[in-house]
Design an enzyme around this catalytic site. Structure first.
Site, PDB file in Angstrom:
ATOM      1  N   HIS A   1      70.002  28.807  20.360  1.00 20.87           N
ATOM      2  CA  HIS A   1      71.179  27.966  20.086  1.00 20.87           C
ATOM      3  C   HIS A   1      71.579  27.977  18.617  1.00 20.87           C
ATOM      4  CE1 HIS A   1      70.513  25.453  24.007  1.00 20.87           C
ATOM      5  NE2 HIS A   1      71.041  26.633  24.234  1.00 20.87           N
TER       6      HIS A   1
ATOM      7  N   CYS B   1      84.235  37.766  10.862  1.00 25.27           N
ATOM      8  CA  CYS B   1      83.525  39.049  11.000  1.00 25.27           C
ATOM      9  C   CYS B   1      82.117  38.915  11.575  1.00 25.27           C
ATOM     10  CB  CYS B   1      83.473  39.773   9.654  1.00 25.27           C
ATOM     11  SG  CYS B   1      82.311  39.049   8.458  1.00 25.27           S
TER      12      CYS B   1
END
Length: 232
Positions: free
Chosen positions: A108, A119
């Site tokens: 997570h 990006c």
């Protein structure tokens, strides 16, 4: 089974004894905010300042926290067990690393990491992030906490599922069993014949799927379980 292959999943319950709140703690950070506002891409788009402030508070809290006996025991298992041990955590703190675990899979994300929304570059997050922080790779002001929010795909799922398909033992520690895909790991492990163990203060939503259940504080149940594994 000389050197069993082990996959371990940890959740908020293992860090709760180190003072880090779970989703359901009354009066905790989560209780003060709706999940939709601070843990979704839509919440970040609506109010990035609220989200950044929320994770700055969590990051500061995690930086002050120290690992407990359960974290230390799992680090010992990883370093002393001659077989494979994959440690997967749903937690975004770094208590496993602080305890000495050499390899932790953060499905997570992590509070101490920043992610570029343009990006996908990652870099160490400062203690206090700011809205519009610039990515060091592409120079776009698109920095965000490197956290998997609701509606996003958890990290490293291919590697986790590969390890589960080869596991001899699967242990879930301090997890509620109601957040997928992690809640389904016990079924994947059981399907290949792995011994499944749950260590939780209270029974999880998936407790009936485990062969072995050990209720109690993680700081007590986990060291005892690790001792039994290493003794064999």
């Amino acid at each position: 089974m000389a050197h069993p292959s082990i996959v371990i999943l940890t959740g908020a319950g293992i860090s709760a004894e180190s003072g880090l709140g779970t989703f359901r703690d009354e009066g905790g950070l989560w209780a003060q905010h709706r999940i939709e506002d601070v843990a979704t891409p839509e919440g970040f788009a609506r109010n990035p300042q609220l989200v950044v402030d929320f994770y700055n508070a969590r990051r500061a809290q995690a930086a002050e926290a120290t690992p407990n006996a359960a974290h230390a025991a799992l680090a010992r298992l990883q370093t002393e067990h001659p077989g494979d041990v994959m440690l997967v955590t749903q937690n975004v703190d770094d208590l496993h690393e602080k305890a000495g675990s050499p390899n932790v899979v953060h499905m997570h994300g992590a509070l101490n990491s920043a992610l570029c929304g343009a990006c996908d570059h990652r870099w160490p997050a400062p203690l206090q992030m700011a809205v519009g922080d610039v990515c060091p790779a592409c120079a776009q002001p698109r920095a965000r906490p490197d956290i998997v929010w609701f509606g996003e795909i958890p990290y490293h799922m291919d590697a986790i599922e590969r390890a589960l398909s080869q596991a001899d033992i699967f242990a879930a520690i301090g997890t509620s069993g109601n957040v997928y895909p992690a809640a389904g790991f016990v079924q994947l492990a059981a399907h290949v014949g792995a011994l499944t163990v749950e260590m939780n203060l209270d029974p999880s939503e998936t407790v009936a799927l485990f062969e072995d259940t050990r209720p109690g504080k993680a700081s007590e149940t986990v060291p005892a379980w690790v001792d039994s594994i290493l003794a064999n």
